[in-house]
Design an enzyme around this catalytic site. Structure first.
Site, PDB file in Angstrom:
ATOM      1  N   CYS A 117     -14.224 -27.662   9.568  1.00  0.00           N
ATOM      2  CA  CYS A 117     -13.399 -26.626   9.817  1.00  0.00           C
ATOM      3  C   CYS A 117     -13.651 -25.449   8.539  1.00  0.00           C
ATOM      4  O   CYS A 117     -13.972 -25.845   7.660  1.00  0.00           O
ATOM      5  CB  CYS A 117     -11.637 -27.135  10.010  1.00  0.00           C
ATOM      6  SG  CYS A 117     -11.371 -27.594   8.455  1.00  0.00           S
ATOM      7  N   PHE A 131      11.814 -31.133  29.818  1.00  0.00           N
ATOM      8  CA  PHE A 131      11.781 -31.782  28.416  1.00  0.00           C
ATOM      9  C   PHE A 131      13.107 -31.154  27.546  1.00  0.00           C
ATOM     10  O   PHE A 131      13.846 -31.891  27.020  1.00  0.00           O
ATOM     11  CB  PHE A 131      10.712 -32.314  28.031  1.00  0.00           C
ATOM     12  CG  PHE A 131      11.034 -32.969  26.701  1.00  0.00           C
ATOM     13  CD1 PHE A 131      11.082 -34.323  26.759  1.00  0.00           C
ATOM     14  CD2 PHE A 131      10.719 -32.550  25.209  1.00  0.00           C
ATOM     15  CE1 PHE A 131      11.129 -34.939  25.705  1.00  0.00           C
ATOM     16  CE2 PHE A 131      10.843 -33.112  24.065  1.00  0.00           C
ATOM     17  CZ  PHE A 131      11.207 -34.463  24.265  1.00  0.00           C
ATOM     18  N   HIS A 148      -6.771 -26.497  10.061  1.00  0.00           N
ATOM     19  CA  HIS A 148      -7.497 -27.713   9.831  1.00  0.00           C
ATOM     20  C   HIS A 148      -7.206 -28.878  10.991  1.00  0.00           C
ATOM     21  O   HIS A 148      -8.037 -29.422  11.442  1.00  0.00           O
ATOM     22  CB  HIS A 148      -7.568 -28.472   8.554  1.00  0.00           C
ATOM     23  CG  HIS A 148      -7.800 -29.926   8.376  1.00  0.00           C
ATOM     24  ND1 HIS A 148      -9.090 -30.241   8.230  1.00  0.00           N
ATOM     25  CD2 HIS A 148      -7.084 -31.047   8.323  1.00  0.00           C
ATOM     26  CE1 HIS A 148      -9.239 -31.420   8.287  1.00  0.00           C
ATOM     27  NE2 HIS A 148      -7.901 -32.206   8.249  1.00  0.00           N
ATOM     28  N   CYS A 195     -12.064 -26.838   5.407  1.00  0.00           N
ATOM     29  CA  CYS A 195     -12.603 -27.886   4.686  1.00  0.00           C
ATOM     30  C   CYS A 195     -13.975 -27.469   4.163  1.00  0.00           C
ATOM     31  O   CYS A 195     -14.389 -27.691   2.974  1.00  0.00           O
ATOM     32  CB  CYS A 195     -12.971 -28.951   5.484  1.00  0.00           C
ATOM     33  SG  CYS A 195     -11.569 -30.043   5.810  1.00  0.00           S
ATOM     34  N   ASP A 235       4.541 -25.935  30.651  1.00  0.00           N
ATOM     35  CA  ASP A 235       5.612 -26.954  31.051  1.00  0.00           C
ATOM     36  C   ASP A 235       6.539 -26.614  31.902  1.00  0.00           C
ATOM     37  O   ASP A 235       6.771 -25.236  31.981  1.00  0.00           O
ATOM     38  CB  ASP A 235       5.910 -27.836  29.696  1.00  0.00           C
ATOM     39  CG  ASP A 235       6.796 -27.309  28.914  1.00  0.00           C
ATOM     40  OD1 ASP A 235       7.376 -26.010  29.267  1.00  0.00           O
ATOM     41  OD2 ASP A 235       7.069 -27.824  27.797  1.00  0.00           O
ATOM     42  N   SER A 236       7.248 -27.396  32.524  1.00  0.00           N
ATOM     43  CA  SER A 236       8.409 -26.682  33.292  1.00  0.00           C
ATOM     44  C   SER A 236       9.670 -26.329  32.606  1.00  0.00           C
ATOM     45  O   SER A 236      10.605 -25.749  33.218  1.00  0.00           O
ATOM     46  CB  SER A 236       8.770 -27.902  34.444  1.00  0.00           C
ATOM     47  OG  SER A 236       9.272 -29.074  33.889  1.00  0.00           O
ATOM     48  N   GLY A 237      10.059 -26.845  31.512  1.00  0.00           N
ATOM     49  CA  GLY A 237      11.146 -26.745  30.673  1.00  0.00           C
ATOM     50  C   GLY A 237      12.064 -27.883  30.680  1.00  0.00           C
ATOM     51  O   GLY A 237      13.135 -28.143  30.188  1.00  0.00           O
ATOM     52  N   ASP A 253      -1.243 -32.999  24.638  1.00  0.00           N
ATOM     53  CA  ASP A 253      -0.777 -31.858  24.238  1.00  0.00           C
ATOM     54  C   ASP A 253       0.412 -32.492  23.131  1.00  0.00           C
ATOM     55  O   ASP A 253       0.956 -33.527  23.305  1.00  0.00           O
ATOM     56  CB  ASP A 253      -0.218 -30.823  25.119  1.00  0.00           C
ATOM     57  CG  ASP A 253       1.350 -31.201  25.490  1.00  0.00           C
ATOM     58  OD1 ASP A 253       2.229 -30.545  24.639  1.00  0.00           O
ATOM     59  OD2 ASP A 253       1.726 -32.102  26.255  1.00  0.00           O
ATOM     60  N   CYS A 302     -15.211 -33.205   7.861  1.00  0.00           N
ATOM     61  CA  CYS A 302     -14.717 -31.987   8.626  1.00  0.00           C
ATOM     62  C   CYS A 302     -15.207 -30.783   8.562  1.00  0.00           C
ATOM     63  O   CYS A 302     -15.637 -30.372   7.271  1.00  0.00           O
ATOM     64  CB  CYS A 302     -13.188 -31.843   8.501  1.00  0.00           C
ATOM     65  SG  CYS A 302     -12.374 -30.702   9.537  1.00  0.00           S
TER      66      CYS A 302
END
Length: 369
Positions: free
Chosen positions: A306, A97, A335, A309, A93-95, A266, A304
């Protein structure tokens, strides 16, 4: 172009779509969730574990890497991919936010933003050109234009001026961007005003970016208002380019985002809450630290697959968290990330099978917010 979007299938009844994103570091199916590695690492996870669970592309944070260790050092190491030993896709990201979240510690002008580092209080400056320069040095596959995130709430006049500045800054970012092996995405702003969202899309599309993010949502407004903005904004974006909804990562918002035609997501949410003992299931969130799970020998989510789990019980994970063992927060993080990555894969398959509305109905029939 460094990054190209390929549309594979569109839902016949909604805006949902399945596609493929081609980048210099791999091709990834969409819709996709990108784990967040703020400081060049996804907290508690190794690159090998991320790859093993199917994460094709991750996100890193320009603001944090600019302050520490510095983009020059990362470039000296061979770029972010080599520095963190990750050969998959990376988006930075550009920074913007983070800078705008500093509130009184920053000052916005047409030239850029002057701010105080949250680390040592030192005076710093980011402009569209500087943010682009930093991201080129980091070397991610996808970088973001430097934008001004409209706060919520904001009056129409403020939102309009802010959105117009974001467009001017996007143009400056494009002028400063010179890496052919990297794609620069524009960010749609406009606050909670449909006319400003339309204006932002029109102006950014005229600059012909290879992809577009929707920013300034999930900043405190209701989810219904966010969905209303998506319903208005997404159809205005080019069909042949990827659409990225920034900062959204709960299962309910992912389903509704995909419904409206979003390809990329994201959020720090799944890793952040994992460290506090909150995990995701098909029935909703579960706080595994709670006393009710002291003798619960079931997995976090029986559906799940994973590592967590398949091998450990709620009771054991609760024990680890209560005794502050690092392995406990690693298990909850594994998880949550696996859950979301595979949740997106299930949605994609539902779109391909033209049964996305059925998938959505099944999801809401069992999910508790």
């Amino acid at each position: 172009m460094a990054v190209q979007y390929e549309l594979i299938k569109r839902c016949s009844k909604t805006g949902a779509r399945a596609g493929r994103l081609h980048t210099p570091h791999g091709t990834f199916d969409t819709p996709i969730f990108m784990p967040v590695g703020t400081q060049a690492t996804v907290k508690a996870m190794s690159p090998h574990e991320l790859k093993e669970m199917g994460a094709g592309i991750i996100l890193s944070n320009t603001y944090h890497l600019y302050l520490r260790p510095g983009h020059e050092l990362v470039a000296e190491a061979g770029g972010l991919h080599k520095f963190m030993n990750w050969d998959g896709g990376i988006l930075t990201d550009s920074g913007g936010f983070q800078v705008f979240s500093l509130g009184p510690l920053r000052k916005i002008t047409e030239e850029g933003v002057t701010f105080r580092s949250h680390i040592d209080g030192s005076k710093q400056f980011l402009s569209p050109e500087r943010a682009t320069e930093v991201q080129m040095a980091l070397g991610a596959d996808i970088i973001m234009a430097f934008d001004e995130c409209v706060p919520y709430p904001a009056d129409h006049d403020y939102a309009r001026k802010s959105t117009e500045r974001t467009t001017r800054w996007a143009e400056r970012c494009k002028g400063a961007h010179t890496r052919a092996d990297q794609a620069l995405f524009g960010i749609v702003q406009g606050g909670m005003y449909k006319d400003l969202r339309s204006m932002s899309v029109r102006d950014l599309v005229s600059l012909d970016f290879p992809g577009y993010a929707i920013g300034g949502l999930s900043v405190g407004e209701s989810k219904d208002l966010m969905y209303e903005m998506l319903e208005h904004t997404v159809p205005l974006l080019p069909v042949n380019k990827p659409r990225y909804l920034m900062g959204v990562g709960t299962p309910d918002c992912l389903v509704e985002g995909v419904l409206h035609g979003i390809d990329m997501f994201d959020c720090v949410f799944p890793t952040r809450v994992a460290r506090n003992g909150t995990v995701m299931t098909h029935q909703g969130r579960l706080v595994v630290k709670n006393a009710e799970y002291t003798r619960d020998f079931r997995p976090i989510d029986s559906d799940c697959g994973c590592y967590t789990c398949r091998n450990f019980s709620r009771a054991y994970i609760r024990h680890l968290l209560k005794t502050e063992e690092i392995f406990g927060l690693r298990l909850t993080t594994i998880h949550n990330l696996y859950f979301l990555i595979h949740f997106m894969k299930k949605m994609r398959q539902a779109i391909i099978d033209d049964r996305f509305l059925e998938f959505r109905a099944e999801f809401w029939s069992q999910y508790q917010k």
